[in-house]
Scaffold this motif. Structure first.
Motif, PDB file in Angstrom:
ATOM      1  N   ILE A 280       0.854  -1.190   0.000  1.00 45.89           N
ATOM      2  CA  ILE A 280       0.000   0.000   0.000  1.00 45.89           C
ATOM      3  C   ILE A 280       0.890   1.240   0.000  1.00 45.89           C
ATOM      4  CG2 ILE A 280      -1.777   1.265   1.243  1.00 45.89           C
ATOM      5  CD1 ILE A 280      -2.646  -1.366   2.483  1.00 45.89           C
ATOM      6  N   PRO A 281       0.836   2.070  -1.031  1.00 48.29           N
ATOM      7  CA  PRO A 281       1.650   3.295  -1.019  1.00 48.29           C
ATOM      8  C   PRO A 281       1.080   4.316  -0.050  1.00 48.29           C
ATOM      9  CG  PRO A 281       0.279   3.216  -2.981  1.00 48.29           C
ATOM     10  CD  PRO A 281       0.079   1.905  -2.277  1.00 48.29           C
ATOM     11  N   ALA A 282       1.962   5.050   0.593  1.00 51.12           N
ATOM     12  CA  ALA A 282       1.509   6.080   1.533  1.00 51.12           C
ATOM     13  C   ALA A 282       0.731   7.168   0.814  1.00 51.12           C
ATOM     14  CB  ALA A 282       2.709   6.674   2.270  1.00 51.12           C
ATOM     15  N   VAL A 283       1.179   7.540  -0.372  1.00 53.02           N
ATOM     16  CA  VAL A 283       0.473   8.519  -1.202  1.00 53.02           C
ATOM     17  C   VAL A 283       0.192   7.849  -2.543  1.00 53.02           C
ATOM     18  CG1 VAL A 283       0.539  10.782  -2.293  1.00 53.02           C
ATOM     19  CG2 VAL A 283       1.652  10.437  -0.074  1.00 53.02           C
ATOM     20  N   PRO A 284      -1.045   7.533  -2.843  1.00 56.07           N
ATOM     21  CA  PRO A 284      -1.331   6.814  -4.084  1.00 56.07           C
ATOM     22  C   PRO A 284      -1.038   7.665  -5.309  1.00 56.07           C
ATOM     23  CG  PRO A 284      -3.363   7.493  -3.013  1.00 56.07           C
ATOM     24  CD  PRO A 284      -2.265   7.803  -2.056  1.00 56.07           C
ATOM     25  N   ASP A 285      -0.482   7.008  -6.316  1.00 53.94           N
ATOM     26  CA  ASP A 285      -0.258   7.653  -7.607  1.00 53.94           C
ATOM     27  C   ASP A 285      -1.468   7.334  -8.482  1.00 53.94           C
ATOM     28  OD1 ASP A 285       0.564   8.684  -9.983  1.00 53.94           O
ATOM     29  OD2 ASP A 285       2.331   7.409 -10.213  1.00 53.94           O
ATOM     30  N   PHE A 286      -2.330   8.311  -8.691  1.00 51.60           N
ATOM     31  CA  PHE A 286      -3.584   8.065  -9.400  1.00 51.60           C
ATOM     32  C   PHE A 286      -3.375   7.748 -10.874  1.00 51.60           C
ATOM     33  CE2 PHE A 286      -4.821  11.024  -5.925  1.00 51.60           C
ATOM     34  CZ  PHE A 286      -5.539  10.097  -5.180  1.00 51.60           C
ATOM     35  N   THR A 287      -2.178   7.943 -11.384  1.00 51.59           N
ATOM     36  CA  THR A 287      -1.887   7.573 -12.770  1.00 51.59           C
ATOM     37  C   THR A 287      -1.284   6.178 -12.884  1.00 51.59           C
ATOM     38  OG1 THR A 287       0.318   8.575 -12.673  1.00 51.59           O
ATOM     39  CG2 THR A 287      -1.504   9.986 -13.340  1.00 51.59           C
TER      40      THR A 287
ATOM     41  N   LEU B 264      -5.785   2.494  -2.901  1.00 54.60           N
ATOM     42  CA  LEU B 264      -6.167   3.855  -2.532  1.00 54.60           C
ATOM     43  C   LEU B 264      -6.179   4.075  -1.026  1.00 54.60           C
ATOM     44  CD1 LEU B 264      -9.183   4.391  -4.978  1.00 54.60           C
ATOM     45  CD2 LEU B 264      -6.903   5.392  -5.180  1.00 54.60           C
ATOM     46  N   ALA B 265      -5.861   3.027  -0.236  1.00 52.54           N
ATOM     47  CA  ALA B 265      -6.037   3.106   1.219  1.00 52.54           C
ATOM     48  C   ALA B 265      -5.231   4.242   1.845  1.00 52.54           C
ATOM     49  CB  ALA B 265      -5.655   1.771   1.851  1.00 52.54           C
ATOM     50  N   GLY B 266      -4.005   4.455   1.365  1.00 51.66           N
ATOM     51  CA  GLY B 266      -3.202   5.535   1.926  1.00 51.66           C
ATOM     52  C   GLY B 266      -3.842   6.898   1.728  1.00 51.66           C
ATOM     53  N   GLY B 267      -4.465   7.112   0.574  1.00 50.74           N
ATOM     54  CA  GLY B 267      -5.153   8.366   0.330  1.00 50.74           C
ATOM     55  C   GLY B 267      -6.482   8.468   1.044  1.00 50.74           C
TER      56      GLY B 267
ATOM     57  N   LEU C  27      -7.228  12.296   1.035  1.00 47.47           N
ATOM     58  CA  LEU C  27      -7.003  12.631  -0.366  1.00 47.47           C
ATOM     59  C   LEU C  27      -8.041  11.991  -1.278  1.00 47.47           C
ATOM     60  CD1 LEU C  27      -4.902  14.208  -2.066  1.00 47.47           C
ATOM     61  CD2 LEU C  27      -3.680  12.048  -2.383  1.00 47.47           C
ATOM     62  N   VAL C  28      -8.687  10.915  -0.815  1.00 39.93           N
ATOM     63  CA  VAL C  28      -9.663  10.177  -1.606  1.00 39.93           C
ATOM     64  C   VAL C  28     -10.910   9.964  -0.759  1.00 39.93           C
ATOM     65  CG1 VAL C  28     -10.108   8.091  -2.965  1.00 39.93           C
ATOM     66  CG2 VAL C  28      -7.775   8.967  -2.764  1.00 39.93           C
TER      67      VAL C  28
ATOM     68  N   TYR D 247      -6.704   1.821   7.987  1.00 39.74           N
ATOM     69  CA  TYR D 247      -6.873   2.959   7.088  1.00 39.74           C
ATOM     70  C   TYR D 247      -8.325   3.444   7.066  1.00 39.74           C
ATOM     71  CZ  TYR D 247      -2.330   1.449   5.295  1.00 39.74           C
ATOM     72  OH  TYR D 247      -1.013   1.076   5.171  1.00 39.74           O
ATOM     73  N   PRO D 248      -8.895   3.816   8.196  1.00 37.74           N
ATOM     74  CA  PRO D 248     -10.288   4.312   8.180  1.00 37.74           C
ATOM     75  C   PRO D 248     -10.359   5.703   7.564  1.00 37.74           C
ATOM     76  CG  PRO D 248      -9.359   4.535  10.369  1.00 37.74           C
ATOM     77  CD  PRO D 248      -8.314   3.832   9.549  1.00 37.74           C
ATOM     78  N   ALA D 249     -11.526   6.017   7.024  1.00 38.01           N
ATOM     79  CA  ALA D 249     -11.747   7.354   6.476  1.00 38.01           C
ATOM     80  C   ALA D 249     -11.877   8.355   7.614  1.00 38.01           C
ATOM     81  CB  ALA D 249     -12.998   7.357   5.615  1.00 38.01           C
TER      82      ALA D 249
END
Length: 529
Positions: A225-232, A275-278, A283-284, A478-480
């Motif tokens: 799981i990336p800490a900051v997701p790369d949406f691309t 997307l969990a990190g975001g 961020l998401v 990773y809760p919202a």
């Protein structure tokens, strides 16, 4: 004596070359061919010359010692960096060996029986096999087409070519399947020129990919799981060449088509995991609709900013509020940017819909179904640029079930029940280009076909398997955020309760007969006989 009327045969004087000149011409011709072959194969020529020199100077030890040292270096290289070892060492050697031993031996027969051989001036003309490059799982054949052929001719006989060479899966690329690397450093300019030559457009070439070993049979574990997701580039699946397939989610909508038990949950949960990190950083925002009563997504409820699973009214309200978010962003960003950039203050909203046909085709309330269809049409046609995206999964991709199927730019086809459904999900001609999603084996849960960026040819991938324990751990770690639902001030709740519907008395209905006939029957029943 020749008289009038006699037939006279006039033969030109025959010029006969001397034998020494004929032999000299043949020698020069074969010498030119040998020189050209040496120029095309400098590595093989260099190894042969080195072997002769070492054997002449040192005998058999001069050959054995370098082989042992080369084997030790190769083993160390593979241990330290297997990917580059396959790319620069094992791949070219294995490809050259299979080109000579496997493919050239059956090439003429395969091309003729598959209908790719042509006839010109009463002579057979075959596509030319230029090169074979191998890796752990694939053989990539570079083929020069016969003049007048197109890549569509090869794509129509993809399955025939696979079985002609003893394989089950094959694909045909009309462009080079590799992408130019990004060069940095002092030699970037020079290497960039070399890459420009290597990866230049070659319309006369076609690339035939044969799956030698099915690398997708093992279950794919979840990706980190990336800490900051790369949406691309969100890592979701493993490719046939053991690489990672990443989804370009920014400014697009995603459609996932697959039959029951084909692995649609693997795609959706792989996306949620990436997307969990975001999600936990804000961020998401995930707005999830689960028409199956929460059987698929209720386990990950803490991850979602909005969640509707029981009330179709709540699902319609969720989509309406997504349209409200879209309208507010259009008003705010018009004339400033063309594509929304997600931030914690202005996050990316991803509307995830499982079993979309339950909302668009199977919902009995006609007015509610039209309302949902109107909101979905607006989101799919206008929401990508402002960061309100739709990710939908369904089983039946027909037009009457999903009327706005063409509004999904990114599509994924898992196991399907009919051959025609492959083209409905991936686009016309996808099955002829190798997307055999209707022929998935039983073990292929989560195996599907995707379209690569920049090319129309499909690639076979397997999405990671996210178990129930992984989902529970994901929801705990990773809760919202608590205020994730309040993107707009008017969005202050997460779901709409099921409205109380009073039971209405049903009028008593008689037989389905015309009114005139029922009047006659009632009159006859009231008169004495």
């Amino acid at each position: 004596m020749v008289t009038a009327g006699d037939l006279m045969v006039v033969r030109p004087k025959r010029f006969v070359l001397p034998m020494w000149l004929v032999v000299l011409g043949l020698v020069l011709r074969w010498a030119a061919r040998v020189c050209w072959w040496c120029l095309r194969h400098p590595v093989a020529v260099g190894l042969a010359v080195a072997a002769v020199v070492l054997y002449t100077e040192y005998g058999w030890p001069g050959l054995i010692v370098p082989l042992v040292l080369a084997s030790a270096v190769s083993a160390l290289w593979r241990w330290r960096d297997e990917a580059s070892w396959w790319r620069w060492c094992a791949g070219p050697l294995l490809g050259r060996f299979r080109q000579v031993v496997v493919y050239r031996r059956a090439w003429q027969e395969a091309m003729t029986l598959c209908g790719l051989a042509a006839t010109y001036d009463h002579l057979p003309v075959l596509p030319q096999l230029l090169r074979v490059r191998s890796d752990q799982a694939l053989d990539v054949l570079t083929v020069r087409m016969v003049r007048g052929q197109t890549p569509a001719d090869f794509q129509q006989v993809t399955a025939n070519l696979a079985y002609a060479f003893g394989r089950r899966h094959a694909r045909v690329y009309s462009e080079r399947p590799d992408t130019p690397p990004t060069r940095t450093g002092y030699w970037a300019l020079l290497l960039g020129w070399v890459d420009r030559l290597r990866f230049r457009d070659r319309p006369t070439l076609v690339y035939l990919v044969l799956v030698r070993t099915d690398a997708l049979r093992p279950v794919v574990p979840p990706f980190d799981i990336p800490a900051v997701p790369d949406f691309t580039a969100l890592p979701l699946a493993r490719r046939e060449d053991l690489g990672t397939w990443s989804l370009h989610l920014l400014a697009t909508h995603v459609l996932i088509g697959g039959a029951t038990r084909s692995g649609k949950g693997s795609v959706l949960w792989s996306l949620v995991r990436s997307l969990a990190g975001g999600i936990t950083s804000g961020l998401v925002r995930l707005w999830v609709i689960d028409p199956k009563g929460g059987m698929e997504f209720a386990m990950g409820r803490p991850l979602f900013a909005r969640f509707a699973c029981k009330s179709f009214e709540a699902m319609a309200d969720l989509l309406d509020e997504a349209v409200t978010v879209m309208r507010e962003r259009q008003t705010r960003l018009a004339g400033i940017v063309r594509v929304h950039t997600p931030t914690e203050a202005d996050p990316l909203v991803v509307v995830v819909i499982d079993e979309m046909a339950a909302l668009t085709a199977y919902l009995q309330d006609v007015d509610l179904r039209k309302r949902i269809a109107g909101s979905l049409g607006l989101l799919l046609s206008q929401g990508a640029g402002v960061g309100v995206l739709v990710v939908a999964a369904l089983q039946d991709p027909r037009k009457e079930v999903l009327p706005f199927r063409d509004l999904f730019p990114t599509r994924i086809a898992l196991g399907l029940t009919e051959a025609a459904q492959v083209d409905l999900v991936l686009g016309d001609g996808a099955r002829n280009r190798g997307a055999l999603a209707d022929q998935m084996p039983r073990w292929a849960k989560g195996v599907g076909y995707v379209i690569l960026d920049g090319t129309p040819e499909p690639m076979r991938v397997r999405f990671s398997y996210v178990s129930d324990d992984d989902i529970r751990d994901l929801a705990q770690r990773y809760p919202a955020p608590a205020d994730a639902a309040d993107i707009l001030a008017q969005v202050g709740r997460e779901s709409t309760p099921e409205p109380a519907r009073p039971s209405l008395p049903r009028p008593r209905r008689g037989p389905l007969l015309p009114d005139a006939l029922r009047t006659i029957l009632d009159t006859d029943q009231g008169e004495p006989r």
